[in-house]
Scaffold this active site. Structure first.
Site, short mmCIF file in Angstrom:
data_model
loop_
_atom_site.label_atom_id
_atom_site.label_comp_id
_atom_site.label_asym_id
_atom_site.label_seq_id
_atom_site.Cartn_x
_atom_site.Cartn_y
_atom_site.Cartn_z
N GLY A 440 0.82 -1.20 0.00
CA GLY A 440 0.00 0.00 0.00
C GLY A 440 0.85 1.25 0.00
O GLY A 440 2.04 1.20 0.30
N GLY A 442 0.42 5.92 0.22
CA GLY A 442 -0.44 7.08 0.39
C GLY A 442 0.39 8.33 0.52
O GLY A 442 1.60 8.34 0.23
N GLY A 443 -0.24 9.42 0.97
CA GLY A 443 0.46 10.69 1.08
C GLY A 443 1.57 10.66 2.11
O GLY A 443 2.54 11.43 2.02
N TYR A 444 1.47 9.81 3.13
CA TYR A 444 2.47 9.74 4.18
C TYR A 444 3.69 8.93 3.74
O TYR A 444 4.82 9.25 4.07
CB TYR A 444 1.83 9.12 5.42
CG TYR A 444 2.75 8.95 6.61
CD1 TYR A 444 2.93 9.98 7.52
CD2 TYR A 444 3.43 7.75 6.82
CE1 TYR A 444 3.76 9.83 8.61
CE2 TYR A 444 4.27 7.60 7.92
CZ TYR A 444 4.43 8.63 8.81
OH TYR A 444 5.25 8.48 9.90
N GLY A 445 3.46 7.86 3.00
CA GLY A 445 4.55 6.99 2.59
C GLY A 445 4.02 5.67 2.08
O GLY A 445 2.94 5.60 1.51
N LYS A 446 4.76 4.58 2.33
CA LYS A 446 4.38 3.26 1.83
C LYS A 446 4.24 2.28 2.99
O LYS A 446 4.79 2.47 4.07
CB LYS A 446 5.42 2.74 0.84
CG LYS A 446 5.53 3.58 -0.44
CD LYS A 446 6.55 3.01 -1.40
CE LYS A 446 6.62 3.83 -2.68
NZ LYS A 446 7.61 3.30 -3.65
N VAL A 447 3.50 1.20 2.73
CA VAL A 447 3.33 0.11 3.70
C VAL A 447 3.91 -1.17 3.09
O VAL A 447 3.62 -1.50 1.94
CB VAL A 447 1.84 -0.09 4.05
CG1 VAL A 447 1.69 -1.21 5.08
CG2 VAL A 447 1.25 1.19 4.59
N LYS A 461 4.70 0.57 8.23
CA LYS A 461 4.34 1.85 7.62
C LYS A 461 5.56 2.76 7.66
O LYS A 461 6.00 3.20 8.72
CB LYS A 461 3.17 2.46 8.40
CG LYS A 461 2.68 3.80 7.90
CD LYS A 461 1.49 4.24 8.76
CE LYS A 461 1.06 5.65 8.44
NZ LYS A 461 -0.06 6.08 9.30
N ASP A 557 -12.08 9.33 11.44
CA ASP A 557 -12.10 8.83 10.06
C ASP A 557 -12.63 7.41 10.02
O ASP A 557 -12.03 6.51 9.42
CB ASP A 557 -10.70 8.91 9.44
CG ASP A 557 -10.75 8.88 7.91
OD1 ASP A 557 -9.76 8.46 7.31
OD2 ASP A 557 -11.77 9.25 7.34
#
Length: 770
Positions: A440, A442-447, A461, A557
């Site tokens: 995965g 996203g805006g924060y980084g990768k998983v 994460k 959320d």
């Protein structure tokens, strides 16, 4: 395009039973030619007809007189000839009529102008009307605007003594009026500039002064309302020139099809589109200061004014806010996609308090300004010194005292159940963070998925460069996550803070997200009893955050992609990236910027920017409706809460009238346990007012009652063997196990602000440490 094409268009609209034709919304509106088709008269349900600036010629068909439900008729900016047909006087439902800028034959004003009892706005500018104006026109009960400039009206203008109470503007510029008889009740704006009467009797009156001009109702800025001034939080209402409290915010159009901002007609079409589609009145929309920002988005300030009075009520704000934020309102095609950031709206009961004189306000403002300048100078110096110190610490390996023992040696975090991982250890268990192990991003980084030497699966994460926090903020976050322990919350295994890396290590959830199971992507079959247990489990996790965490935590959320399923299909709430602490229990809320996911967002939180536990309850109610329907919260412009509420029929004790909306997987199953009670609970959770919603603890108790009434266990943490008994053999329900196949990497983020770990990925053979 010729008139035959319009004939085809009219026939098509008639077959589809649509009620609106808008030339500006048609992608082929350029180059229209030919005459208006008489078949327009067949559209008996038509209530809005806008063919402005289309280039039509010929005559207005007499058949339009049969459109008995028509409210808005705008033909301005064409080349229409002939006379204005008398049959239009049969349309007694007309509210707005605009026949400006055409080529009509010279004639006197039609007598039916004075018979339209519903008429609010009459516009025939740059026309060929002549002779006297009918006196009764100004006494119509609903009339607000009469704009007849640049015609040939002459003789004496008689206003009469029975002027309509709502009349706001009479614009007769550049006609041939020689004398005027004013009614004693005339208190509204009358403009006579350019008439012979302004060269004699009325030369020095306000009716002949340039500064009295107003531009309504379709201007792209507020009307010039003289010297009227309002308080700082009020604005001039362009409809009435009175002070009011508009609902507004900023529109961001991401890909408009134009670059020229001086063309008022473009924004004119947007204003008309908004007051028609949002159910407002003409002139109640104000667009200001359009410009292209650094992201090359067209940014426009929007203000919507109430029709009567100074305030919108709460229901109207909810309706307008949802139409704009959920993008159910569609602007003209040339503006393209958009998003809307609303400004807070304060209601009458929120404007109380003791008034302060203007001098006191000025004095306070000057004093505060001086204080701010001093504090800014001191703050800049402190920040500069702090950055120098942090840079020095970073060069000497930050948090060097952090050790696997978890003991605090002057800087290590206080952890409860989470451990420290070295960078090399996580690098090894992910095969050097290989792309094959990426599950995965996203805006924060990768998983990444990882496998420890002892066989434990992890979800790691990893923050990307540029999105990392400061050391103190990262320490605070992991201390928070490490002390949150519950069987229905995804657990934090540990962290890594080394060599400029920030990583959080979570337990691996093999059965993915609830959304993947409802959509069929995971291959897991969720019958009704499984859905009840998943609902109860996730409700327990949220109730723990609200009632037992110290201080309480608001998730902010809650959605189906943030509810994960373990190997026994036990539900666990994930992703606390947007969570907020309620540190002041006396307030019961946190004032914060609105964040979350559209469709799940609590409308009261959106409106007030005050976050409470009941905001999570609203989002959870939307998830419950997803479990019933297996539909997305917003789908093709339809909102799940509204659709369920409209379809509900409580006299139907079997499925509450929701059969057509139900997930086909459970639709034909007879005797669904507690279905009616489940739907009632979901609808209580999504009440618009937070005070009418239950707490998460009350939700848990109701769900336990539903399960117990059918003799089902409410223990969501049964052993592996008992889970296998409850749910049946996993092989039988999942003939093709999704974790034995190589799955593509998956974006686990629904928005730039929300970034979670979603499970449901098998372990590749390459994940084995080297």
């Amino acid at each position: 395009m010729n008139g035959n094409s319009l004939l085809f268009l009219s026939s098509t609209i008639h077959l589809l039973k649509l009620a609106t034709i808008c030339c500006r919304d048609l992608s082929f509106n350029k180059g229209l030619t030919g005459s208006l088709s008489s078949s327009l008269g067949d559209l008996q349900k038509l209530n809005i007809l806008i063919l402005a600036g289309c280039g039509f010629s010929g005559n207005i068909p007499d058949e339009l007189g049969s459109l008995t439900e028509l409210s808005f008729l705008l033909f301005d900016g064409n080349r229409i000839k002939g006379t204005i047909p008398d049959t239009l006087g049969l349309v007694q439902t007309l509210e707005v009529l605009d026949l400006s800028n055409n080529s009509f034959q010279s004639s006197e004003a039609p007598t039916w102008f004075s018979t339209l009892q519903s008429l609010t706005t009459l516009i025939v500018e740059y026309g060929s009307l002549q002779g006297p104006l009918p006196q009764t026109l100004f006494s119509l009960p609903q009339i607000q605007e009469v704009k007849l400039r640049n015609n040939a009206f002459n003789n004496t203008l008689i206003m009469g003594n029975s002027i309509g109470q709502q009349l706001q503007l009479v614009d007769l510029q550049n006609n041939q009026i020689s004398t005027i008889t004013l009614g004693s009740k005339l208190t509204n704006t009358l403009i006579l500039i350019g008439n012979p009467v302004c060269a004699s009797a009325l030369a020095n009156t306000e009716y002949c002064q340039l500064e009295q001009q107003t531009a309504r109702p379709y201007s792209t800025s507020l009307a010039n309302c003289g010297t009227t001034s309002c308080s700082p939080d009020q604005k001039l209402n362009p409809q009435s020139c009175n002070c009011a409290y508009p609902y507004g915010g900023t529109l961001y159009f991401r890909g408009p099809l134009f670059r020229e901002l001086s063309n008022a007609n473009i924004f004119h079409s947007l204003e008309m589109s908004m007051w028609m589609k949002l159910g407002l009145t003409p002139g109640s929309v104000s667009l200001q200061n359009p410009f292209f920002n650094l992201d090359d988005y067209l940014q426009v300030q929007l203000q919507l004014f109430p029709t009567g009075g100074k305030y919108f009520n709460r229901t109207e704000i909810l309706r307008l806010g949802f139409a704009l934020s959920n993008q159910t309102y569609k602007p003209p095609s040339e503006f393209g996609p958009y998003y809307f950031i609303a400004a807070p709206y304060f209601f009458p009961d929120e404007h109380g308090g003791t008034s302060i004189s203007s001098r006191a306000i000025i004095g306070i403002a000057i004093g505060c300004g001086v204080l701010v300048l001093v504090l800014v100078g001191l703050g800049a110096y402190a920040v500069r010194q702090k950055k120098r110190a942090e840079k020095a610490i970073g060069l000497s390996k930050p948090f060097a005292s952090w050790a696997p023992s978890g003991k605090d040696s002057g800087g290590a975090p206080q952890l409860k159940g989470a451990r420290w991982f070295s960078y090399d250890e996580l690098k090894k268990c992910t095969n050097n963070f290989s792309q094959n192990n990426e599950i995965g991003y996203g805006g924060y980084g990768k998983v990444y998925k990882g496998l420890l030497s002892g066989g434990q699966l992890l979800a790691i994460k990893r923050a990307q460069q540029g999105s990392t926090q400061g050391g103190l903020e990262f320490k605070t976050e992991i201390e928070l996550l490490s002390r949150v322990h519950h069987k229905n919350l995804v657990g934090l295994v540990g962290f890594c803070f080394e060599q400029g890396e920030q990583m959080l290590v979570y337990e691996f959830m093999p059965n993915g997200t609830l959304k993947e199971s409802l959509s069929g992507k995971s291959g897991i079959h969720l019958d009704w009893k499984r859905r009840l247990r998943i609902t109860l489990g996730s409700a327990r996790g949220l109730a723990y955050l609200h009632d037992l965490a110290d201080p309480p935590i608001i998730h902010r959320d809650v959605k189906s992609t943030n509810i994960l399923l373990d190997e026994n299909l036990t539900a666990k709430v994930a992703d606390f990236g947007l969570s907020k602490l309620v540190s002041d229990s006396s307030k019961g809320h946190v004032s914060t910027q609105v964040k979350g996911t559209l469709g799940y967002l609590d409308p009261e939180y959106y409106m007030t920017q005050q976050l409470t536990e009941k905001s999570d309850v609203y989002s959870f109610g939307v998830v419950m409706l997803e479990l019933v329907t297996a539909r997305q919260p917003i789908e093709k412009g339809k909102y799940i809460v509204r659709e369920v509420r409209l379809a509900m029929n409580k006299s139907n004790e079997e499925d509450y009238g929701l059969r057509e909306l139900m997930d086909p997987t459970i639709r034909d199953v007879s005797n669904l346990t507690g279905f009616v009670s489940f739907v009632d609970l979901a609808m209580q959770c999504v009440e618009e007012s937070a005070a009418d919603r239950p707490t998460m603890s009350e939700v848990v108790k109701t769900l336990e009652t539903i399960l117990q009434n059918d003799g089902l266990t409410t223990n969501s943490t049964s052993s592996a063997s008992s889970s296998a008994t409850e749910f049946g053999s996993m092989k039988s329900v999942r003939p093709r196990h999704p974790y034995n196949d190589a799955l593509p990497k998956k974006d686990v983020s629904d928005s730039a602000d929300a970034f979670e770990y979603s499970g449901g990925y098998t372990v590749s053979a390459k994940v084995e440490p080297k």
